[in-house]
Design a protein around this motif. Structure first.
Motif, short mmCIF file in Angstrom:
data_model
loop_
_atom_site.label_atom_id
_atom_site.label_comp_id
_atom_site.label_asym_id
_atom_site.label_seq_id
_atom_site.Cartn_x
_atom_site.Cartn_y
_atom_site.Cartn_z
N ALA A 19 -5.81 1.42 -1.96
CA ALA A 19 -5.04 2.03 -0.88
C ALA A 19 -3.79 2.74 -1.37
O ALA A 19 -3.41 3.79 -0.83
CB ALA A 19 -4.66 0.95 0.15
N HIS A 20 -3.14 2.21 -2.40
CA HIS A 20 -1.88 2.80 -2.86
C HIS A 20 -2.09 4.13 -3.60
O HIS A 20 -1.12 4.86 -3.83
CB HIS A 20 -1.11 1.81 -3.74
CG HIS A 20 -1.73 1.59 -5.09
ND1 HIS A 20 -2.76 0.71 -5.29
CD2 HIS A 20 -1.46 2.15 -6.30
CE1 HIS A 20 -3.11 0.72 -6.56
NE2 HIS A 20 -2.33 1.58 -7.20
N ARG A 42 -3.98 3.79 5.06
CA ARG A 42 -4.29 3.85 3.63
C ARG A 42 -5.46 2.93 3.29
O ARG A 42 -6.33 3.28 2.48
CB ARG A 42 -3.06 3.47 2.81
CG ARG A 42 -2.01 4.57 2.74
CD ARG A 42 -0.80 4.10 1.93
NE ARG A 42 0.02 5.24 1.54
CZ ARG A 42 -0.20 6.01 0.49
NH1 ARG A 42 -1.23 5.74 -0.30
NH2 ARG A 42 0.58 7.03 0.21
N GLN A 43 -5.47 1.75 3.89
CA GLN A 43 -6.54 0.80 3.57
C GLN A 43 -7.90 1.33 4.03
O GLN A 43 -8.90 1.24 3.29
CB GLN A 43 -6.25 -0.55 4.22
CG GLN A 43 -7.24 -1.64 3.81
CD GLN A 43 -6.75 -3.03 4.17
OE1 GLN A 43 -5.53 -3.25 4.29
NE2 GLN A 43 -7.67 -3.95 4.35
N SER A 65 3.64 4.34 -0.41
CA SER A 65 4.30 5.11 -1.46
C SER A 65 5.81 4.94 -1.35
O SER A 65 6.32 4.40 -0.35
CB SER A 65 3.94 6.59 -1.34
OG SER A 65 4.45 7.11 -0.11
N ILE A 78 -4.09 6.58 -2.42
CA ILE A 78 -4.36 7.65 -1.46
C ILE A 78 -3.18 8.62 -1.48
O ILE A 78 -2.02 8.22 -1.42
CB ILE A 78 -4.57 7.09 -0.05
CG1 ILE A 78 -5.78 6.15 -0.03
CG2 ILE A 78 -4.74 8.22 0.96
CD1 ILE A 78 -7.09 6.82 -0.39
N ARG A 84 0.78 2.80 8.80
CA ARG A 84 0.59 3.58 7.58
C ARG A 84 -0.21 2.80 6.55
O ARG A 84 -1.07 3.36 5.86
CB ARG A 84 1.96 3.95 7.02
CG ARG A 84 1.94 5.11 6.05
CD ARG A 84 1.66 6.42 6.76
NE ARG A 84 1.71 7.54 5.82
CZ ARG A 84 1.70 8.81 6.19
NH1 ARG A 84 1.63 9.13 7.47
NH2 ARG A 84 1.74 9.77 5.28
N HIS A 114 0.81 -1.22 0.00
CA HIS A 114 0.00 0.00 0.00
C HIS A 114 0.85 1.27 0.00
O HIS A 114 0.37 2.34 -0.37
CB HIS A 114 -0.90 0.05 1.24
CG HIS A 114 -1.91 -1.05 1.33
ND1 HIS A 114 -2.35 -1.77 0.24
CD2 HIS A 114 -2.59 -1.55 2.40
CE1 HIS A 114 -3.25 -2.65 0.62
NE2 HIS A 114 -3.42 -2.54 1.92
#
Length: 249
Positions: free
Chosen positions: A82-83, A71-72, A44, A85, A67, A42
């Motif tokens: 999620a990734h 995001r999830q 960055s 966001i 973290r 998820h």
């Protein structure tokens, strides 16, 4: 595994976030390698770089889970992967949704301590949350005298010795939650506002810089997220419903 209190029910499958609700989730940060790998996906690139800078494995793993879970949950509320966001940060580092995602009105805050995380979400109202493990402190009196308000010190001093750890962390988490909700960080002195702290007494923000009117725009709630932990959440307005859930093990 952290023993969660039974009062926090399991999480719903597909929660929605109405404007008149405030959601707080409790989660253990101690996860299997399989779950760690899922949360890692998820993150960055900058979040992965930050994770890799942690010296201790448990700190790195707890960051990844906290973290990744943030995001999830945001992805669930926004109906996005999620990734995808995207975050922006205020002057004092408070995170918020960036760009078009900010138009959703979703606000959030996160806190974690000793393997347990609290994640708070609201819509169109600022929110702050804090959690601490309750434990005796040899220098609790000195810390209180340095950071608590005059009224809080007087109340804390009168609390029976066996209740002082709970009273101290009631006060500390409530103060930290307020500092986080206003987004001013350490630029706001902790002794410039008063909160309740006696064990068993309702959580309340009593005054801000001597003003009861300034305090009245916020509602502060006590949280009991896990055995041996103190927690607090605060948000704008007073007409909202608090809902608390436990993230699955």
């Amino acid at each position: 595994m952290i023993p969660f209190l039974s009062a926090w029910p399991p999480s719903p499958a597909n929660p929605t976030l109405p404007a008149d609700e405030l959601h707080v989730w409790v989660a253990s940060l101690n996860r299997s390698q399989t779950q760690l790998n899922q949360f890692w996906q998820h993150l960055s690139e900058d979040e992965r770089a930050r994770a890799n800078r942690f010296y201790f494995d448990h700190d790195r793993e707890h960051y990844i889970v906290a973290r990744g879970l943030l995001r999830q949950l945001l992805g669930n509320y926004l109906q996005l992967p999620a990734h995808l966001i995207a975050f922006a940060y205020g002057e004092h580092g408070k995170p918020e949704l960036a760009a078009e995602q900010a138009t959703s009105g979703v606000r959030f805050n996160i806190s974690h301590a000793q393997g347990v995380a609290l994640l708070a979400f609201s819509r169109n109202r600022e929110v702050g949350v804090d959690i601490e493990q309750v434990r005796p402190l040899d220098d609790g009196e000195q810390i209180a005298e340095r950071f608590f308000s005059e009224n809080e010190v007087a109340v804390f001093t009168a609390v029976p010795p066996e209740q002082k750890p709970q009273a101290f962390f009631n006060c500390w988490t409530r103060k930290e939650a307020f500092i986080k909700v206003i987004g001013e960080g350490l630029s706001c002195p902790l002794d410039s506002f008063d909160v309740t702290l006696k064990p068993g007494e309702p959580a309340d923000l009593l005054q801000v810089k001597g003003s009861r009117e300034a305090a009245a725009r916020w509602r502060l709630e006590n949280l009991e997220p896990a055995n041996g932990y103190a927690g607090a959440v605060i948000a704008e307005g007073r007409e909202w419903q608090l809902r608390t859930w436990q993230w699955p093990a």
